[in-house]
Write a protein that holds these residues in place. Structure first.
Motif, short mmCIF file in Angstrom:
data_model
loop_
_atom_site.label_atom_id
_atom_site.label_comp_id
_atom_site.label_asym_id
_atom_site.label_seq_id
_atom_site.Cartn_x
_atom_site.Cartn_y
_atom_site.Cartn_z
N ARG A 120 -1.06 5.38 -55.92
CA ARG A 120 0.07 5.01 -56.77
C ARG A 120 0.00 3.59 -57.28
O ARG A 120 0.96 3.06 -57.84
CB ARG A 120 1.42 5.24 -56.06
CG ARG A 120 1.68 6.66 -55.63
CD ARG A 120 3.07 6.86 -55.04
NE ARG A 120 3.23 6.15 -53.78
CZ ARG A 120 4.01 5.11 -53.61
NH1 ARG A 120 4.71 4.64 -54.61
NH2 ARG A 120 4.11 4.53 -52.43
N ASN A 121 -1.16 2.93 -57.09
CA ASN A 121 -1.32 1.57 -57.58
C ASN A 121 -1.69 1.58 -59.05
O ASN A 121 -2.55 2.36 -59.49
CB ASN A 121 -2.40 0.84 -56.77
CG ASN A 121 -1.97 0.64 -55.32
OD1 ASN A 121 -0.82 0.31 -55.06
ND2 ASN A 121 -2.90 0.86 -54.39
N ILE A 122 -1.08 0.70 -59.81
CA ILE A 122 -1.33 0.62 -61.25
C ILE A 122 -2.66 -0.10 -61.47
O ILE A 122 -2.89 -1.21 -60.96
CB ILE A 122 -0.20 -0.13 -61.97
CG1 ILE A 122 1.14 0.61 -61.76
CG2 ILE A 122 -0.49 -0.29 -63.44
CD1 ILE A 122 2.34 -0.15 -62.28
N SER A 123 -3.57 0.52 -62.25
CA SER A 123 -4.89 -0.07 -62.50
C SER A 123 -5.07 -0.50 -63.96
O SER A 123 -5.99 -1.27 -64.26
CB SER A 123 -5.99 0.92 -62.12
OG SER A 123 -5.86 2.12 -62.87
N PHE A 124 -4.22 -0.01 -64.85
CA PHE A 124 -4.33 -0.42 -66.25
C PHE A 124 -2.99 -0.26 -66.95
O PHE A 124 -2.26 0.70 -66.72
CB PHE A 124 -5.38 0.42 -66.99
CG PHE A 124 -5.38 0.17 -68.48
CD1 PHE A 124 -5.98 -0.97 -69.01
CD2 PHE A 124 -4.76 1.05 -69.35
CE1 PHE A 124 -5.96 -1.21 -70.37
CE2 PHE A 124 -4.73 0.81 -70.72
CZ PHE A 124 -5.34 -0.32 -71.23
N LEU A 173 3.64 2.22 -58.58
CA LEU A 173 4.42 2.77 -59.69
C LEU A 173 5.91 2.66 -59.45
O LEU A 173 6.71 2.77 -60.39
CB LEU A 173 4.02 4.24 -59.90
CG LEU A 173 4.38 4.88 -61.24
CD1 LEU A 173 3.67 4.17 -62.39
CD2 LEU A 173 4.01 6.36 -61.23
N ASP A 174 6.31 2.43 -58.19
CA ASP A 174 7.75 2.28 -57.89
C ASP A 174 8.39 1.18 -58.71
O ASP A 174 9.61 1.19 -58.91
CB ASP A 174 7.95 1.97 -56.40
CG ASP A 174 7.69 3.19 -55.53
OD1 ASP A 174 7.50 4.29 -56.09
OD2 ASP A 174 7.68 3.03 -54.29
N VAL A 201 -0.26 3.71 -69.12
CA VAL A 201 -0.25 3.27 -67.73
C VAL A 201 -1.18 4.19 -66.95
O VAL A 201 -1.07 5.42 -67.06
CB VAL A 201 1.17 3.32 -67.12
CG1 VAL A 201 1.13 2.94 -65.64
CG2 VAL A 201 2.11 2.39 -67.87
N VAL A 202 -2.10 3.58 -66.17
CA VAL A 202 -3.02 4.34 -65.35
C VAL A 202 -2.80 3.95 -63.89
O VAL A 202 -2.63 2.76 -63.57
CB VAL A 202 -4.49 4.09 -65.75
CG1 VAL A 202 -5.45 4.87 -64.84
CG2 VAL A 202 -4.72 4.48 -67.20
N HIS A 247 8.96 11.67 -57.65
CA HIS A 247 7.71 11.25 -58.30
C HIS A 247 6.60 11.06 -57.27
O HIS A 247 5.46 11.53 -57.48
CB HIS A 247 7.94 9.93 -59.05
CG HIS A 247 8.63 10.11 -60.37
ND1 HIS A 247 7.97 10.45 -61.53
CD2 HIS A 247 9.93 9.98 -60.72
CE1 HIS A 247 8.81 10.51 -62.52
NE2 HIS A 247 10.03 10.25 -62.07
N ASN A 248 6.90 10.38 -56.17
CA ASN A 248 5.87 10.09 -55.18
C ASN A 248 5.32 11.36 -54.55
O ASN A 248 4.12 11.44 -54.25
CB ASN A 248 6.43 9.16 -54.10
CG ASN A 248 6.72 7.76 -54.66
OD1 ASN A 248 6.23 7.39 -55.72
ND2 ASN A 248 7.53 7.00 -53.94
#
Length: 581
Positions: free
Chosen positions: A42-46, A67-68, A36-37, A79-80
């Motif tokens: 914090r937006n998931i790109s991969f 990622l939430d 997970v990238v 985490h945030n």
């Protein structure tokens, strides 16, 4: 949300952009671990196929989301905060480390994962990639046994055994080594007021925050309920260990976000360095513990070990040895301080207070030895003697015709923890021919805050029999009002600090007035401690207090002097037949 079709370029850990038909892309897609990238927002790109299977979402649902989506709500705050720090340009102290945390599936179920984090600068700024492994099966099989032996099962941190083993290995290899002992302030209050589930989640958040505040070579271990330790291998300078302690202190400045609660904890830290502060683990940890003790005295601070601290422990050990001799030589005595009816002047009770007839230092008050005695191996013996002697003296006074009074004694925690308190008290009363209501047991906050059934049960049993139970120094500590409800209390003792300042401090007066009103509504008696002037006595009486204790009436007296005081008091004509029991 964007989707990555065949032939596109995707970001994968450690790369800038890789063709989807390249061997590396194929490897990333089909590796058994989830990848997970995320970006700095914090937006998931991969994500790869394993991540889709692991979390239960398809790629279109994950990419572009935060990622939430895969973090339990109770852990999102921790985490945030860490992601925000890295996104702002701070180096990640978790990079290259493997940590165990909880993740969230689509169906809402939590499961344990093993996470390895990487951080790099991509074309669009900071990116963070995680290699994730579902360790559910490992925890359920053989690895569970290993963790029970070496790892704290709640936080995933090394436990005391693992910490001790690593410390001994470092010292045996001749490595310069620093240790920090970390003690939380206020954790018990969280458990007592918000419940153990919240306390457990707080500990899990600490297991993330503490390592993040330290360098990569630091090992954080959980030694006990709210006790942690840090092992710093390869560090031989006190300044470097102190810097680590300072970083830990700063990490507590921000409250912990646990569910709907923002929790602020205090911390005390003690540090020591090998070989200068100890060449073997026991000596080094003892030095750190001495520093921790000094830090606790100041609160919210850290202290590094200094050789002068050993003088204090040497004095303490000498006192422990003297106490052992004093127990054998029967050098202890009881003095009695009267508890007086404010309206009539009649002596209603006496508090039995311990004194030590030291062979060379003379008569010692509790302030000179009680703190050491409370944790001494002979505390149970001394506590039993106090109970027996106070009851014997009370029975003797009654047999000689003195008016019956309530005898109040202070308990040591070890007497409660021994498991036979009710039986011991009952048999002592029976042996001396005293009714149950002739005795009152005073408990401190340390005992009162223990809500376990094994602690409450003997007090409930004694309360039903008629033995009184007083909460000493009420209002000065962390005990909640629920303590009064849980314990079968009969008496509240207003601490002398409120009585002392009540005539010039409106807040102290308000506290005293509130305690008296609450006690009245709950059917409890109140004893005001530390009364020294007639003005204080008059003010307390006007507020509704009817029983007092303090130097205005008498200091604690030996038995013969106390008898004379009772005789004088009995000559005073009673205005009311005030009887506490």
């Amino acid at each position: 949300m964007p989707n990555h079709a065949a032939g596109s370029h995707v970001a994968i850990p450690g790369s800038v952009g890789v063709s989807a038909d390249s061997p590396l892309a194929g490897f990333a897609e089909n590796i058994e671990f989830a990848l997970v990238v995320i970006d700095a927002s914090r937006n998931i790109s991969f994500v790869n196929k394993s991540a889709e299977r692991m979390f239960g979402y398809n790629r279109a649902e994950l990419i572009g989301n935060t990622l939430d989506l895969i973090i339990p709500p109770r852990l999102r705050g921790a985490h945030n905060a860490g992601i925000a720090r890295v996104g702002s340009g701070e180096p990640s102290k978790l990079s290259g480390k493997t940590v165990e945390v909880s993740a969230l599936r689509r169906d809402g179920s939590e499961f344990p994962i093993e996470l390895s984090l990487s951080v790099w600068q991509g074309p669009n700024g900071v990116s963070m990639g995680g290699i994730i492994r579902d360790i559910s099966e490992r925890r359920q099989r053989d690895a569970r046994l290993h963790r029970l032996a070496h790892q704290d099962t709640l936080t995933g941190l090394p436990n005391r055994f693992q910490f001790d083993m690593q410390l001994e290995d470092a010292l045996a290899a001749g490595e310069p080594t620093g240790v920090l002992l970390v003690d939380l302030d206020g954790f018990k209050k969280v458990n007592d007021t918000l419940g153990h589930a919240t306390g457990d989640t707080l500990l899990q958040a600490l297991a993330i925050r503490l390592p993040a505040a330290l360098d990569a070579n630091a090992m954080v271990a959980r030694l006990g309920s709210d006790e942690f330790a840090v092992l710093l291998r390869g560090i031989d300078k006190p300044g470097a260990v102190a810097a680590a302690a300072s970083n830990l202190l700063r990490s507590f400045e921000k409250p912990f976000e646990i569910g709907d609660h923002l929790l602020k904890l205090g911390v005390s830290i003690g540090g020591a360095v090998a070989p200068s502060d100890g060449g073997v683990s026991e000596e080094l940890l003892a030095s750190a513990d001495l520093a921790l003790y000094r830090a606790r005295q100041h609160g919210g601070s850290y202290r590094m070990f200094e050789p002068s601290m050993r003088n204090a422990i040497a004095v303490r050990r000498a006192l422990q040895d003297e106490l052992l001799r004093a127990i054998s030589a029967r050098e202890f005595a009881l003095h009695y301080q009267p508890q007086v009816c404010l309206e009539s002047g009649k002596v209603l009770g006496a508090e039995a207070l311990l004194r030590w007839n030291h062979p060379s230092r003379g008569l010692l008050a509790p302030a000179d030895f009680l703190a050491v005695l409370e944790t001494h191996s002979g505390a149970l013996t001394v506590g039993g003697w106090i109970l027996d002697e106070a009851c014997r003296q009370s029975a003797e006074w009654r047999a000689r015709g003195f008016a019956p009074i309530t005898m109040a004694i202070n308990l040591f925690a070890v007497q409660v923890n021994a498991g036979n308190l009710a039986e011991t008290v009952t048999s002592t009363l029976l042996r001396h021919g005293l009714p149950a209501n002739a005795l009152e047991l005073e408990v401190t906050e340390t005992i009162a805050l223990d809500y376990e059934e094994r602690t409450l049960a003997p007090f409930r049993k004694l309360g039903k029999a008629g033995v009184g139970l007083a909460f000493d120094d009420f209002g000065t500590g962390h005990a909640a009002l629920s303590t009064i409800k849980r314990f079968p209390l009969t008496v509240l003792k207003v601490d002398r600090s409120f009585v002392r300042d009540m005539l010039r401090d409106p807040q102290d007066a308000a506290i005293v007035r509130a305690v008296l009103g609450m006690a009245r509504d709950m059917g409890l008696s109140v004893v005001a401690e530390g009364i020294e002037t007639r003005a204080q006595e008059a003010a307390l009486y006007a507020m509704g207090c009817r029983i007092g204790q303090g130097y205005l009436y008498s200091k604690a007296l030996p038995p013969a002097a106390f008898e004379k005081l009772m005789k004088r008091a009995e000559q005073i004509k009673d205005k009311t037949p005030a009887i506490r029991f």
